[in-house]
Scaffold this motif. Structure first.
Motif, PDB file in Angstrom:
ATOM      1  N   ARG A   1       1.114  -1.492  -0.111  1.00 42.00           N
ATOM      2  CA  ARG A   1       0.032  -0.045   0.129  1.00 42.00           C
ATOM      3  C   ARG A   1       0.475   1.195   0.219  1.00 42.00           C
ATOM      4  N   LEU A   2      -0.064   2.315  -1.107  1.00 44.01           N
ATOM      5  CA  LEU A   2       0.917   3.429  -0.665  1.00 44.01           C
ATOM      6  C   LEU A   2       0.250   4.743  -0.519  1.00 44.01           C
ATOM      7  N   GLN A   3       1.146   4.944   0.653  1.00 41.13           N
ATOM      8  CA  GLN A   3       0.251   6.507   1.746  1.00 41.13           C
ATOM      9  C   GLN A   3       0.594   7.633   1.362  1.00 41.13           C
ATOM     10  N   SER A   4       0.035   8.408   0.902  1.00 47.98           N
ATOM     11  CA  SER A   4       0.279  10.123   0.008  1.00 47.98           C
ATOM     12  C   SER A   4       0.841  10.399   1.448  1.00 47.98           C
ATOM     13  N   ILE A   5       1.561  11.157   2.018  1.00 53.15           N
ATOM     14  CA  ILE A   5       2.488  12.051   2.685  1.00 53.15           C
ATOM     15  C   ILE A   5       2.664  13.501   2.669  1.00 53.15           C
ATOM     16  N   ARG A   6       1.178  14.841   3.520  1.00 55.67           N
ATOM     17  CA  ARG A   6       1.105  16.181   2.731  1.00 55.67           C
ATOM     18  C   ARG A   6       2.080  16.349   3.620  1.00 55.67           C
ATOM     19  N   SER A   7       2.032  16.208   5.084  1.00 56.67           N
ATOM     20  CA  SER A   7       2.709  16.998   5.780  1.00 56.67           C
ATOM     21  C   SER A   7       4.305  17.233   6.169  1.00 56.67           C
ATOM     22  N   ALA A   8       4.666  15.851   5.905  1.00 57.58           N
ATOM     23  CA  ALA A   8       6.084  15.186   6.262  1.00 57.58           C
ATOM     24  C   ALA A   8       6.954  15.819   5.527  1.00 57.58           C
ATOM     25  N   PRO A   9       7.801  16.739   6.079  1.00 64.94           N
ATOM     26  CA  PRO A   9       9.012  16.992   5.358  1.00 64.94           C
ATOM     27  C   PRO A   9       9.998  16.378   4.631  1.00 64.94           C
ATOM     28  N   GLY A  10       9.851  16.718   2.547  1.00 62.51           N
ATOM     29  CA  GLY A  10      10.984  15.811   2.184  1.00 62.51           C
ATOM     30  C   GLY A  10      10.196  14.405   2.070  1.00 62.51           C
ATOM     31  N   ALA A  11       9.445  13.911   2.786  1.00 61.11           N
ATOM     32  CA  ALA A  11       8.226  12.486   1.769  1.00 61.11           C
ATOM     33  C   ALA A  11       7.161  12.955   1.138  1.00 61.11           C
ATOM     34  N   LEU A  12       6.711  12.401   0.250  1.00 62.53           N
ATOM     35  CA  LEU A  12       5.916  12.951  -0.307  1.00 62.53           C
ATOM     36  C   LEU A  12       4.852  11.249  -0.081  1.00 62.53           C
ATOM     37  N   ALA A  13       5.190   9.712  -0.030  1.00 65.92           N
ATOM     38  CA  ALA A  13       4.402   9.048   0.534  1.00 65.92           C
ATOM     39  C   ALA A  13       5.370   7.706   1.173  1.00 65.92           C
ATOM     40  N   VAL A  14       4.511   7.143   2.287  1.00 70.77           N
ATOM     41  CA  VAL A  14       5.201   5.835   3.235  1.00 70.77           C
ATOM     42  C   VAL A  14       4.610   4.686   2.149  1.00 70.77           C
ATOM     43  N   LEU A  15       5.323   3.538   1.559  1.00 71.53           N
ATOM     44  CA  LEU A  15       4.910   2.372   1.472  1.00 71.53           C
ATOM     45  C   LEU A  15       4.861   1.350   2.816  1.00 71.53           C
ATOM     46  N   HIS A  16       3.912   0.863   2.478  1.00 73.49           N
ATOM     47  CA  HIS A  16       3.017  -0.348   3.769  1.00 73.49           C
ATOM     48  C   HIS A  16       3.026  -1.518   2.922  1.00 73.49           C
ATOM     49  N   THR A  17       3.079  -2.796   4.127  1.00 78.54           N
ATOM     50  CA  THR A  17       2.894  -3.935   3.748  1.00 78.54           C
ATOM     51  C   THR A  17       1.224  -4.243   3.733  1.00 78.54           C
ATOM     52  N   GLU A  18       0.388  -4.984   3.412  1.00 73.95           N
ATOM     53  CA  GLU A  18      -1.246  -5.057   3.203  1.00 73.95           C
ATOM     54  C   GLU A  18      -1.310  -5.185   4.398  1.00 73.95           C
ATOM     55  N   HIS A  19      -0.387  -5.793   5.574  1.00 77.47           N
ATOM     56  CA  HIS A  19      -1.132  -6.057   6.454  1.00 77.47           C
ATOM     57  C   HIS A  19      -1.089  -5.122   7.567  1.00 77.47           C
ATOM     58  N   CYS A  20      -0.212  -3.761   7.103  1.00 77.64           N
ATOM     59  CA  CYS A  20       0.158  -2.857   7.948  1.00 77.64           C
ATOM     60  C   CYS A  20      -0.857  -2.411   9.078  1.00 77.64           C
ATOM     61  N   HIS A  21      -0.452  -2.489  10.068  1.00 77.23           N
ATOM     62  CA  HIS A  21      -1.600  -2.038  11.716  1.00 77.23           C
ATOM     63  C   HIS A  21      -1.038  -0.337  11.459  1.00 77.23           C
ATOM     64  N   VAL A  22      -0.842   0.348  11.149  1.00 75.52           N
ATOM     65  CA  VAL A  22       0.348   2.343  11.320  1.00 75.52           C
ATOM     66  C   VAL A  22      -1.508   2.004   9.948  1.00 75.52           C
ATOM     67  N   ILE A  23      -1.813   1.732   8.737  1.00 70.70           N
ATOM     68  CA  ILE A  23      -2.664   2.491   7.058  1.00 70.70           C
ATOM     69  C   ILE A  23      -3.722   1.462   8.478  1.00 70.70           C
TER      70      ILE A  23
END
Length: 110
Positions: free
Chosen positions: A46-68
């Motif tokens: 899963r690719l999560q779009s990040i707008r607030s993190a400086p320098g980061a545009l997206a975060v890659l996660h595994t399908e079963h990640c608890h964070v997302i």
């Protein structure tokens, strides 16, 4: 517990560094000894779009990640090759919770 800690900042920072290094070594040893069959194979990323993190545009996660877990249905799915390409892109970071780069190393390349 805090009574056994050093009273000054310099020694506390030294202790923190030492404990970080020890924790890293323990985690590496656990990873090396743990059977690979314990983790379920990851089939989607899963690719999560990040707008607030400086320098980061997206975060890659595994399908079963608890964070997302709350946002999974709305996040785009990627296959193994797309996930590898995404991590190579500038501005795409790996999730610190699910560590997709570790699972990607185990996934077969196509």
């Amino acid at each position: 517990m805090t009574a056994s800690l050093p009273p000054d900042l310099a020694r506390l920072q030294t202790l923190e560094l030492y404990l970080d290094l020890q924790l890293k070594a323990v985690r590496e040893r656990i990873t090396a000894l743990a059977p690979a069959t314990l983790a379920p194979p990851v089939t989607n990323w899963r690719l999560q779009s990040i707008r607030s993190a400086p320098g980061a545009l997206a975060v890659l996660h595994t399908e079963h990640c608890h964070v997302i877990a709350w946002a999974q249905p709305s996040l785009p799915r990627l296959n193994d090759n797309e996930a590898r390409l995404a991590l190579d892109e500038t501005g795409v970071e790996s999730c610190g919770g699910c560590a997709p780069e570790r699972a990607l190393r185990q996934a077969p390349s196509r």
